[in-house]
Motif scaffolding. Structure first.
Motif, PDB file in Angstrom:
ATOM      1  N   PRO A   1      54.492  34.464 -10.983  1.00  0.00           N
ATOM      2  CA  PRO A   1      54.078  33.783  -9.755  1.00  0.00           C
ATOM      3  C   PRO A   1      54.113  34.720  -8.546  1.00  0.00           C
ATOM      4  CG  PRO A   1      55.638  32.445 -10.994  1.00  0.00           C
ATOM      5  CD  PRO A   1      55.626  33.795 -11.639  1.00  0.00           C
ATOM      6  N   ASP A   2      53.338  34.413  -7.525  1.00  0.00           N
ATOM      7  CA  ASP A   2      53.255  35.257  -6.336  1.00  0.00           C
ATOM      8  C   ASP A   2      54.583  35.379  -5.602  1.00  0.00           C
ATOM      9  OD1 ASP A   2      50.588  35.759  -6.790  1.00  0.00           O
ATOM     10  OD2 ASP A   2      49.874  34.145  -5.491  1.00  0.00           O
ATOM     11  N   PHE A   3      55.466  34.373  -5.734  1.00  0.00           N
ATOM     12  CA  PHE A   3      56.730  34.425  -5.002  1.00  0.00           C
ATOM     13  C   PHE A   3      57.789  35.280  -5.704  1.00  0.00           C
ATOM     14  CE2 PHE A   3      56.524  30.316  -7.304  1.00  0.00           C
ATOM     15  CZ  PHE A   3      57.580  30.477  -8.195  1.00  0.00           C
ATOM     16  N   ILE A   4      57.448  35.840  -6.850  1.00  0.00           N
ATOM     17  CA  ILE A   4      58.374  36.734  -7.547  1.00  0.00           C
ATOM     18  C   ILE A   4      58.265  38.134  -6.941  1.00  0.00           C
ATOM     19  CG2 ILE A   4      58.955  37.813  -9.747  1.00  0.00           C
ATOM     20  CD1 ILE A   4      59.638  34.831  -9.552  1.00  0.00           C
TER      21      ILE A   4
ATOM     22  N   LYS B   1      59.526  42.349  -6.452  1.00  0.00           N
ATOM     23  CA  LYS B   1      59.888  43.498  -7.276  1.00  0.00           C
ATOM     24  C   LYS B   1      61.395  43.571  -7.469  1.00  0.00           C
ATOM     25  CE  LYS B   1      59.226  48.478  -7.774  1.00  0.00           C
ATOM     26  NZ  LYS B   1      58.614  49.710  -7.202  1.00  0.00           N
ATOM     27  N   ARG B   2      62.152  43.211  -6.439  1.00  0.00           N
ATOM     28  CA  ARG B   2      63.608  43.223  -6.530  1.00  0.00           C
ATOM     29  C   ARG B   2      64.093  42.259  -7.586  1.00  0.00           C
ATOM     30  NH1 ARG B   2      67.314  39.424  -6.285  1.00  0.00           N
ATOM     31  NH2 ARG B   2      66.226  38.505  -4.509  1.00  0.00           N
ATOM     32  N   MET B   3      63.469  41.073  -7.690  1.00  0.00           N
ATOM     33  CA  MET B   3      63.840  40.091  -8.707  1.00  0.00           C
ATOM     34  C   MET B   3      63.528  40.621 -10.102  1.00  0.00           C
ATOM     35  SD  MET B   3      62.454  36.689  -6.718  1.00  0.00           S
ATOM     36  CE  MET B   3      62.914  35.505  -7.976  1.00  0.00           C
ATOM     37  N   ILE B   4      62.407  41.322 -10.230  1.00  0.00           N
ATOM     38  CA  ILE B   4      62.037  41.919 -11.511  1.00  0.00           C
ATOM     39  C   ILE B   4      63.083  42.958 -11.920  1.00  0.00           C
ATOM     40  CG2 ILE B   4      60.351  43.329 -12.742  1.00  0.00           C
ATOM     41  CD1 ILE B   4      59.356  40.512 -12.254  1.00  0.00           C
ATOM     42  N   MET B   5      63.473  43.815 -10.977  1.00  0.00           N
ATOM     43  CA  MET B   5      64.455  44.859 -11.283  1.00  0.00           C
ATOM     44  C   MET B   5      65.803  44.253 -11.647  1.00  0.00           C
ATOM     45  SD  MET B   5      62.549  47.401 -11.147  1.00  0.00           S
ATOM     46  CE  MET B   5      63.840  48.574 -11.568  1.00  0.00           C
ATOM     47  N   ASP B   6      66.190  43.186 -10.949  1.00  0.00           N
ATOM     48  CA  ASP B   6      67.448  42.505 -11.280  1.00  0.00           C
ATOM     49  C   ASP B   6      67.391  41.929 -12.684  1.00  0.00           C
ATOM     50  OD1 ASP B   6      68.458  43.124  -8.820  1.00  0.00           O
ATOM     51  OD2 ASP B   6      68.246  41.113  -7.962  1.00  0.00           O
ATOM     52  N   ALA B   7      66.243  41.350 -13.039  1.00  0.00           N
ATOM     53  CA  ALA B   7      66.082  40.775 -14.379  1.00  0.00           C
ATOM     54  C   ALA B   7      66.153  41.862 -15.443  1.00  0.00           C
ATOM     55  CB  ALA B   7      64.756  40.026 -14.465  1.00  0.00           C
ATOM     56  N   ILE B   8      65.497  42.985 -15.194  1.00  0.00           N
ATOM     57  CA  ILE B   8      65.527  44.098 -16.153  1.00  0.00           C
ATOM     58  C   ILE B   8      66.948  44.614 -16.327  1.00  0.00           C
ATOM     59  CG2 ILE B   8      64.815  46.501 -16.515  1.00  0.00           C
ATOM     60  CD1 ILE B   8      62.119  45.771 -15.269  1.00  0.00           C
ATOM     61  N   ASP B   9      67.674  44.725 -15.226  1.00  0.00           N
ATOM     62  CA  ASP B   9      69.067  45.198 -15.293  1.00  0.00           C
ATOM     63  C   ASP B   9      69.923  44.261 -16.143  1.00  0.00           C
ATOM     64  OD1 ASP B   9      68.507  47.386 -13.753  1.00  0.00           O
ATOM     65  OD2 ASP B   9      69.232  46.519 -11.875  1.00  0.00           O
ATOM     66  N   GLU B  10      69.745  42.952 -15.941  1.00  0.00           N
ATOM     67  CA  GLU B  10      70.548  41.985 -16.696  1.00  0.00           C
ATOM     68  C   GLU B  10      70.199  42.014 -18.182  1.00  0.00           C
ATOM     69  OE1 GLU B  10      71.151  38.047 -15.214  1.00  0.00           O
ATOM     70  OE2 GLU B  10      70.806  38.639 -13.124  1.00  0.00           O
TER      71      GLU B  10
ATOM     72  N   SER C   1      60.712  38.007 -18.675  1.00  0.00           N
ATOM     73  CA  SER C   1      60.024  36.887 -18.014  1.00  0.00           C
ATOM     74  C   SER C   1      60.923  35.665 -17.910  1.00  0.00           C
ATOM     75  CB  SER C   1      58.737  36.535 -18.775  1.00  0.00           C
ATOM     76  OG  SER C   1      57.771  37.549 -18.645  1.00  0.00           O
ATOM     77  N   TYR C   2      61.663  35.356 -18.968  1.00  0.00           N
ATOM     78  CA  TYR C   2      62.575  34.216 -18.918  1.00  0.00           C
ATOM     79  C   TYR C   2      63.735  34.489 -17.967  1.00  0.00           C
ATOM     80  CZ  TYR C   2      60.496  31.198 -22.452  1.00  0.00           C
ATOM     81  OH  TYR C   2      59.660  30.329 -23.120  1.00  0.00           O
ATOM     82  N   LYS C   3      64.209  35.726 -17.917  1.00  0.00           N
ATOM     83  CA  LYS C   3      65.292  36.060 -17.007  1.00  0.00           C
ATOM     84  C   LYS C   3      64.832  35.934 -15.552  1.00  0.00           C
ATOM     85  CE  LYS C   3      68.806  37.230 -17.910  1.00  0.00           C
ATOM     86  NZ  LYS C   3      70.076  36.464 -18.018  1.00  0.00           N
ATOM     87  N   VAL C   4      63.603  36.363 -15.267  1.00  0.00           N
ATOM     88  CA  VAL C   4      63.054  36.230 -13.912  1.00  0.00           C
ATOM     89  C   VAL C   4      62.960  34.759 -13.524  1.00  0.00           C
ATOM     90  CG1 VAL C   4      61.023  36.613 -12.454  1.00  0.00           C
ATOM     91  CG2 VAL C   4      61.786  38.406 -13.998  1.00  0.00           C
ATOM     92  N   LYS C   5      62.547  33.935 -14.464  1.00  0.00           N
ATOM     93  CA  LYS C   5      62.452  32.494 -14.203  1.00  0.00           C
ATOM     94  C   LYS C   5      63.816  31.936 -13.799  1.00  0.00           C
ATOM     95  CE  LYS C   5      62.127  28.267 -17.047  1.00  0.00           C
ATOM     96  NZ  LYS C   5      61.200  27.366 -16.355  1.00  0.00           N
ATOM     97  N   PHE C   6      64.872  32.319 -14.515  1.00  0.00           N
ATOM     98  CA  PHE C   6      66.213  31.834 -14.201  1.00  0.00           C
ATOM     99  C   PHE C   6      66.664  32.325 -12.830  1.00  0.00           C
ATOM    100  CE2 PHE C   6      66.991  31.918 -19.045  1.00  0.00           C
ATOM    101  CZ  PHE C   6      66.390  30.672 -19.169  1.00  0.00           C
ATOM    102  N   ILE C   7      66.360  33.574 -12.499  1.00  0.00           N
ATOM    103  CA  ILE C   7      66.724  34.131 -11.188  1.00  0.00           C
ATOM    104  C   ILE C   7      65.995  33.387 -10.080  1.00  0.00           C
ATOM    105  CG2 ILE C   7      66.507  36.174  -9.703  1.00  0.00           C
ATOM    106  CD1 ILE C   7      67.046  37.891 -12.160  1.00  0.00           C
TER     107      ILE C   7
END
Length: 344
Positions: free
Chosen positions: A243-246, A248-257, A194-200
């Motif tokens: 948030p609604d503007f997040i 799936k691609r951003m989630i996957m990028d965050a998980i990868d990082e 969740s914190y990584k997604v926020k930064f992205i």
């Protein structure tokens, strides 16, 4: 230079500060200050706080008065003008450690064009000038404040509310949350992603937001056997709203990082899914989780009185709790927990 020395006691990352990045009259950071450097550091009430000086504390979160009035004022100014929260930085360092924080900060403030450093005060790379955001236009979204009707129920009487469809990071599991390693692993993975997604989001979309609190869906296969005392048979879904503007691609990028850096045990169990509860009854419980029984009973009586019913085991109708308080810092008798039950 040791990167750790550039994180100030207040949680400010001096390496992204305008005064540190500039060439003329360059600041060396709060911890490496000397008499020839900017007077603003010498006058800093937080750096020179008696508790920091006499208590030999590295960071303000080690103080019993954290966050103090001075830090709150600084935090408010930076959240308003620069979309950075010192308090959030310190909470992250306390929870995950300085090394993890430094890893996130390095990725967060690195220019995608030249690899230089993005300045928090200017919103552009100090090396190549690439613009990432306009400080004046960038605001921080707080979904709890925008959706007060679903995040601020009465503590006295239950109420009905229409809960909209929302996006969540989710992890499923079972067992007593107080003793289950599976539950602890789930929380670690959810918070880190969740914190990584926020930064992205802040870097890519120029959209900042407050990370939402932990939530949980709770049930057993036969709800007639559900017991507050015996939690060993409980099944659960730990989750955090996005948030609604997040995307799936951003989630996957965050998980990868996150996987590349630390790879928490439950990371592979995370899924990104929508939940649509619709019409629900809810109430705010104040106090320890172990004393929720009467509040839950009051909520169920209210549902029956209004002529509704619920299954408790099917998708979208499970017992739902939202943990508004920070459990690490809040006394059990002051914990705030939203108890929600979707109905039909």
């Amino acid at each position: 230079m040791n990167k750790k020395s550039l994180i100030a006691p207040c949680g400010m990352n001096c390496s992204v500060c305008m005064a540190y990045l500039r060439e003329k009259n360059k600041c060396s950071g709060c911890r490496l200050f000397n008499a020839e450097k900017p007077v603003s550091i010498a006058r800093c009430k937080i750096k020179n706080c008696e508790f920091i000086q006499e208590g030999n504390m590295e960071f303000c979160f080690g103080c019993s008065d954290f966050p103090c009035k001075r830090l709150k004022q600084l935090d408010k100014r930076y959240r308003t003008k620069y979309n950075m929260s010192m308090v959030e930085n310190l909470q992250y360092i306390e929870k995950f450690g300085i090394e993890k924080f430094l890893e996130n900060e390095e990725a967060k403030w690195a220019c995608s064009g030249c690899g230089g450093t993005i300045c928090v005060h200017k919103g552009y790379c100090y090396s190549c000038g690439k613009i990432y955001w306009s400080i004046k236009k960038m605001t921080k979204v707080d979904l709890k404040k925008e959706n007060k009707e679903i995040y601020n129920p009465s503590t006295k009487e239950p109420s009905m509310v229409n809960v909209p469809e929302m996006k969540f990071l989710m992890i499923d599991g079972e067992g007593d949350p107080n003793t289950s390693q599976e539950y602890k692993d789930a929380m670690e993975a959810l918070f880190q992603v969740s914190y990584k997604v926020k930064f992205i989001s802040k870097k890519e979309k120029s959209k900042d937001y407050v990370v939402m609190p932990l939530e949980g869906l709770w049930w057993v296969d036969n709800m007639e056997d559900f017991s507050i005392e015996d939690k060993s048979s409980w099944k659960w879904t730990a989750m955090m709203r996005q948030p609604d503007f997040i995307s799936k691609r951003m989630i996957m990028d965050a998980i990868d990082e996150v996987e590349k850096k630390k790879n928490p045990a439950a990371l592979s169990k995370i899924r990104f899914e929508s939940l649509n509860e619709g019409l629900s009854a809810q109430i705010m419980h104040i106090g320890p989780f172990s004393e929720e029984g009467p509040t839950v009973a009051k909520l169920h009586a209210f549902i029956e009185e209004k002529g509704y019913e619920f299954d408790g085991t099917c998708h979208g109708e499970k017992h739902h709790e939202i943990y508004i308080s920070d459990m690490r810092r809040t006394k059990p008798e002051r914990l705030k927990t939203i108890i929600r039950q979707p109905v039909k």
